[in-house]
Design a protein around this motif. Structure first.
Motif: not given
Length: 437
Positions: A137-138, A140-141
């Motif tokens: 998730l990090l 993709r961010a």
């Protein structure tokens, strides 16, 4: 009850007292001045009377794996042979020196250091398994960059063999022992942790990797003492459901002792590389340093991202307990279960705390040796004062740590401490056996 000044045996090596310098970054790299830097950094500690010096995390591969700038690699036999000058210097002062072997895995600079990725666009990170969804998730961010290279079973055996080869080079260069970096989000911790390890082969049990390393070290370095950190991920964030409990850490400690590890260093950590490693005050002086602002922006990708990391750093500084000897209860529980020396580090700053954790005091002593790390940035010859019954100057302000993400060497940046260290040096406070002169 044990006294700080008493000798202790680790795997057949006699250590002259129970005080050790815990592994920290020396920022020496592998350049032409690397050996000089390591001698300049570590010899004063041995000269001051510290019984055991751990050279900080040294990378076993020829590329990747560095968790911070200017870490030293020990994959090359000819380079490690040059380090005999360092081991001789420590031995000349009556001390012992162990080399800490490491690999960063998903903690490597390719994950978090924007400038490093620009210079090494093709570099990937060694991974135990597919990275956890929180890291994905990090990624993709855009806050980190994941390019995982998941190790095959054959790769894992080869990596264990590489740890063994580097241990052999160290033994030939006169090192007295080997220390495995198995915490602080190192690759070994990633093997041990259910947060990272989702393998379906024999290395689904992370201790199996530690056994493979042990056997490789014995093949290449004989009976050299082998020490390892033992993590319990009790400081993992609440959103991390799968992590090592203290009971898991106790089990790991028992198993590695049975495998043949000669000492253990139990530590309570997070699943991430965060302030659980260097607890203390928020390092406002370091973050505000005008000469480092451009470097922070380069490291984290922009001034805005650097600011975001600073805010996270501030929050974490409040989250983690700063009680001196924060690993003591875990160490005490391990010591009741194993028959090898237990080493305690984490926030120790006074001679009284050192003595307290070595003494039984109506209960099981917490440890057989006690160590400090950051205080040696402020006082390289701290051992002379501690062994004489005095306390470290370090206030755990952490202003020495944050600049290291830019490649700055570890040094005290608190003016009052620097001035007091200078005054003590001028007064002869760092001379060994000064009371006898």
């Amino acid at each position: 009850m044990s006294e700080l000044t008493e000798p202790v045996d680790i795997g057949g090596v006699s250590v002259p007292n129970r005080l050790y310098r815990a592994p920290v970054l020396e920022c020496a790299g592998n350049g032409p001045d690397a050996v000089d830097t390591l001698v300049d950094e570590l010899e004063p500690t041995a000269e001051s009377g510290v019984g055991l010096v751990f050279q900080g995390a040294s990378i076993v591969t020829d590329r990747g794996g560095c968790a911070a700038p200017n870490m030293t690699r020990v994959h090359d036999r000819s380079f490690v042979a040059r380090l005999e000058r360092l081991t001789d210097a420590v031995h000349d002062h009556g001390g012992r020196i162990f080399l800490q072997l490491a690999h960063g895995g998903l903690r490597s600079m390719a994950t978090w250091h924007a400038g490093y990725r620009t210079r090494h666009p093709d570099q990937r990170q060694l991974a135990v398994s597919r990275p956890p969804w929180q890291l994905r998730l990090l990624d993709r961010a855009g806050l980190i960059s994941l390019r995982p290279d998941v190790l095959t079973t054959e790769d894992v055996w080869g990596l264990a063999e590489q740890f063994g080869r580097c241990a052999g080079y160290a033994a030939d260069a006169g090192y007295d022992g080997i220390h495995l970096s198995a915490a602080n989000m190192s690759l070994i911790q990633q093997f041990l942790s259910p947060f990272y390890n989702r393998r379906d082969d024999e290395f689904a049990d992370g201790v199996r990797f530690m056994e493979a390393i042990h056997d490789a070290v014995r093949d290449h370095a004989g009976s050299i003492p082998l020490v390892t950190k033992v993590p319990a991920e009790t400081d993992a964030p609440k959103f991390v459901r799968r992590h090592l409990s203290r009971a898991d850490g106790l089990d790991i400690a028992e198993r590695v002792a049975e495998i043949g590890y000669d000492a253990v260093v139990p530590v309570e950590v997070s699943t991430f590389w965060d302030m659980s490693i260097v607890r203390g005050d928020f390092p406002d002086r370091a973050w505000d340093a005008s000469d480092l602002q451009a470097d922070y922006a380069s490291v984290f990708g922009s001034r805005l991202r650097a600011r975001a990391v600073e805010l996270l750093n501030r929050w974490q500084a409040r989250r983690f307990d700063h009680e001196p000897g924060w690993n003591a209860e875990f160490c005490r529980a391990v010591r009741e279960r194993v028959d090898v020396p237990v080493l305690l580090e984490g926030g120790l700053r006074t001679r009284a705390d050192c003595d307290r954790y070595l003494a039984a005091d109506g209960d099981t002593p917490a440890a057989d040796l006690v160590g400090m790390a950051r205080p040696f940035y402020a006082e390289p010859r701290l051992g002379a004062r501690l062994l004489a019954g005095e306390d470290a100057l370090c206030e755990s302000c952490n202003n020495c740590t944050i600049p290291q993400v830019t490649g700055e060497p570890g040094r005290c940046r608190t003016p009052s401490i620097v001035r007091e260290q200078g005054r003590l040096a001028e007064a002869g406070a760092y001379e060994r056996n000064r009371d006898e002169k």
